[in-house]
Structure formats: C-alpha cells, structure tokens
Design an enzyme around this catalytic site. Structure first.
Site, short mmCIF file in Angstrom:
data_model
loop_
_atom_site.label_atom_id
_atom_site.label_comp_id
_atom_site.label_asym_id
_atom_site.label_seq_id
_atom_site.Cartn_x
_atom_site.Cartn_y
_atom_site.Cartn_z
N LYS A 54 0.84 -1.21 0.00
CA LYS A 54 0.00 0.00 0.00
C LYS A 54 0.87 1.24 0.00
O LYS A 54 0.64 2.19 -0.75
CB LYS A 54 -0.93 -0.01 1.22
CG LYS A 54 -2.09 -0.98 1.09
CD LYS A 54 -2.84 -1.21 2.40
CE LYS A 54 -3.90 -2.29 2.20
NZ LYS A 54 -4.53 -2.75 3.44
N GLN A 98 -4.84 -1.36 9.63
CA GLN A 98 -4.77 -2.69 9.04
C GLN A 98 -5.41 -3.72 9.97
O GLN A 98 -5.07 -3.82 11.15
CB GLN A 98 -3.29 -3.05 8.78
CG GLN A 98 -3.08 -4.37 8.06
CD GLN A 98 -3.63 -4.38 6.63
OE1 GLN A 98 -3.44 -3.43 5.88
NE2 GLN A 98 -4.33 -5.44 6.27
N ASP A 121 -11.22 2.90 4.13
CA ASP A 121 -11.65 1.51 4.03
C ASP A 121 -13.18 1.40 3.96
O ASP A 121 -13.71 0.35 3.62
CB ASP A 121 -11.16 0.72 5.27
CG ASP A 121 -10.03 -0.25 4.93
OD1 ASP A 121 -9.82 -0.53 3.73
OD2 ASP A 121 -9.34 -0.70 5.87
#
Ligand code: NDP
Length: 300
Positions: A54, A98, A121
């Site tokens: 990422k 994460q 997200d």
C-alpha cells in the site's frame, strides 16, 4: 462458450494512472498533496506485506504515505490517541488501520474512532449507513473494485440478476448494496442458503466471496454469466515442489470459464483492484476535504 478474462491487473493500472494524473493536477493547481496514513499493530506477516504494498503504490501515484508501526502490546488508549492525532492532521486525508488487530483491541471501537471523512476503508458505521441509504460515502475498496470492473464490462447493470455469495461486512454486504444501487436484483447467499446451486444458476452476475477454495463449480453458472471471484485461498501445490503453494479463488476457474461470458482470474483479478481503490478513495477524500470536484469514475 469460453469466457472473456476480466484483467484486474491491467484495470488496476488504469485506475492508478487516473489517480496519478489527478494528483499531479491537485499539486500544480491547488498546491495540495493527498496523504494516506496506514496504521499497523503487531507483526502479522501477511499484514506487513499488504502495508508495504500500500505504501509503495501510494508513493508511486504521487501521494504522501505515512506508516505507523506499533508494537503488538500497544494499548487501546495509545492507538486511539494516534487516530485522534491523524484525524486532526490536515495533511492526512485517508486513515487505514490494518486488520485484523490483536485480540486485546476492540476493532469496532477503533474503526469507529476514525473520522468518517478519512475512513478510506469504508468500514466506519457512518459510511456503512450512508452506503445503505444510497448517500455519498466512502465505499469499501474490494467491492468498489468489483463494481468498477462490472461497470466497465457491462456499461449498465440495471435489471440484471446478481447473486453475492458471502455476507461479510467487508465484502458481501457492501457488494450487495452497490449492486442494488446500480439497480440489479440482488440475492445474498450464505452458509445457510438452501439449494445454493439453483440460486447461483439464476444469476447474470455472480460475486463469490466465501473463502473456500474452488467451491463454485462450472455447472452452477448460467451460460454467459459474469463471474467475479473475490476469494484468495492458498492451497498446497505439490506439482511446484515440496511445501509449495498456489493461489486459487472461490470458484473453480477452469469449469466456470467454460460457461461464463466473462470471469476474473485469481491471482490478477479482484486482488490488484483493492489497493487501486484504496488510492482512489484517498484521492476522493482529499477532494471532498478541500471542497474540490471529485474525479469521475473513481467512486460509486
Ligand atoms: P468471511 O469469512 O468473513 O465471510 C465468508 C462468507 O461466506 C460468510 O458470509 C459465510 O456465510 C459464507 N460461506 C461460508 N461457507 C459457505 C458455503 N459453504 N456456502 C455459502 N456461503 C458460505 O470472508 P470475507 O468476506 O472476509 O472474504 C471472503 C473471501 O474473499 C476470502 O477468500 C478472502 O481471502 C477474500 N478477500 C479478498 C480480498 C481481495 O482483495 N481480493 C479482500 C477481502 C477478502 P455465513 O455468514 O453464513 O457464515
């Protein structure tokens, strides 16, 4: 029929190019650089790989990338304090924590402490509600990537019968909402669904997000249907040598490709689109934060 392959790797490349071009424009015309902060707690090997990837792709499209690697023993209070600091940092437009988090941390509490506008997200309860009511939101990256590929392949999805196999909060449910938003007739199947083969046979679009290697055989697929395989499963591959593995999806690719009109491969299908959509979401969040027009085609 032999299915057309939907090349997610190539498509992700075009999404990244589009993002990079818009970032260049933001920098030169508005003196703004979109920034993404990724927070990793602990040393889970798979998470470390994702976070590295990422960060690398964020920099490649010209954005600012910040990584916070915290000790596995980090307290909830310390993690929440970091998120608060990032929420108030104007150079950061996207925050991603994460998952999974170590067991002592409350995932819902942590995710819901991210500012919804920076929740790239799309897991914050406000974004879930906005998506569910058809309002502008941050959309979860994996289903967004699937939607982009479907729109690209079909143009309009209106009136199509779509079956989503899997009802998780990160893939199945938001995928179903997105397909509904594009006027599909949507069925969500799960482990208690009766006669899954018959349900899947009705579908013009099948999205498999189950986590079971090659579970969907070709004879469940309606002739000409589009198959989007979200699954990423590592299975033993003795043919490659002792102890070797390979990745397969949730559908049996060979038999499904014989009946489908189009299909995403694994690897090289949905997977690459997920990070591309994270970059797209960060750009979208940055444009919204600055009251600027959003680039077209990068969100739902
Ligand atoms: P979850 O385990 O959270 O959800 C799986 C879903 O599949 C559940 O709703 C479950 O039903 C359903 N299911 C399980 N067994 C069956 C069955 N026999 N028949 C029908 N439905 C079944 O998984 P995720 O949604 O997180 O992930 C799904 C897959 O997608 C995984 O392979 C994962 O690795 C992959 N993935 C890929 C990403 C990418 O970037 N390409 C990103 C995220 C995930 P029930 O609710 O009844 O238990």
């Amino acid at each position: 029929m032999s299915a057309q392959i939907i090349d997610g790797k190539a498509f992700a490349g075009t999404v990244r190019e589009k993002v990079a071009a818009h970032v260049t424009k933001l920098k030169s015309e508005n003196n703004i650089t979109p920034g993404l902060a990724v927070v990793l707690v602990g040393e889970d090997p798979a998470s470390q790989v994702y976070v590295r990837s990422k960060g690398k792709q964020t920099v490649e499209v010209g954005m600012k990338s910040v990584e916070h690697k915290l000790d596995v023993e980090t307290s909830e209070a310390d993690l929440l304090a970091l998120i608060d600091q990032l929420n108030n940092d104007d150079s950061i437009h996207g925050i991603l924590v994460q998952l999974p988090l170590p067991k002592h941390l409350d995932e819902d509490l942590v995710i819901n402490s991210i500012s919804p506008a920076k929740d790239v997200d799309g897991f914050h309860i406000s974004n879930v509600g906005l998506l569910g009511t058809g309002q502008k939101s941050m959309v979860p990256c994996t289903p967004l990537g699937c939607l982009m590929m479907l729109r690209d392949h079909h143009g309009s999805l209106s009136g199509m019968d779509a079956v989503v196999i899997g009802r998780s909060n990160i893939v199945g449910k938001p995928m179903a909402q997105l397909l509904l938003g594009d006027s599909c007739t949507v069925t969500i199947a799960h482990s208690r669904t009766k006669d899954l083969p018959e349900v899947v046979r009705r579908a013009d679009i099948v999205v498999a997000a189950v986590g079971r290697p090659e579970m969907v055989p070709g004879d469940w697929i309606k002739e000409g249907a589009t198959v989007i395989d979200v699954g990423i499963n590592r299975i033993p591959a003795p043919e490659k040598g002792e102890g070797k593995h390979r990745l397969v999806g949730d559908v049996d690719y060979a038999s499904c490709a014989e009946r489908a009109g189009a299909i995403t491969p694994v690897p090289g299908g949905v997977g690459p689109m997920t990070i591309a959509c994270l970059l797209a979401n960060t750009l979208t969040a940055c444009c919204r934060a600055n009251g600027l027009e959003e680039p077209e085609g990068l969100t739902a």
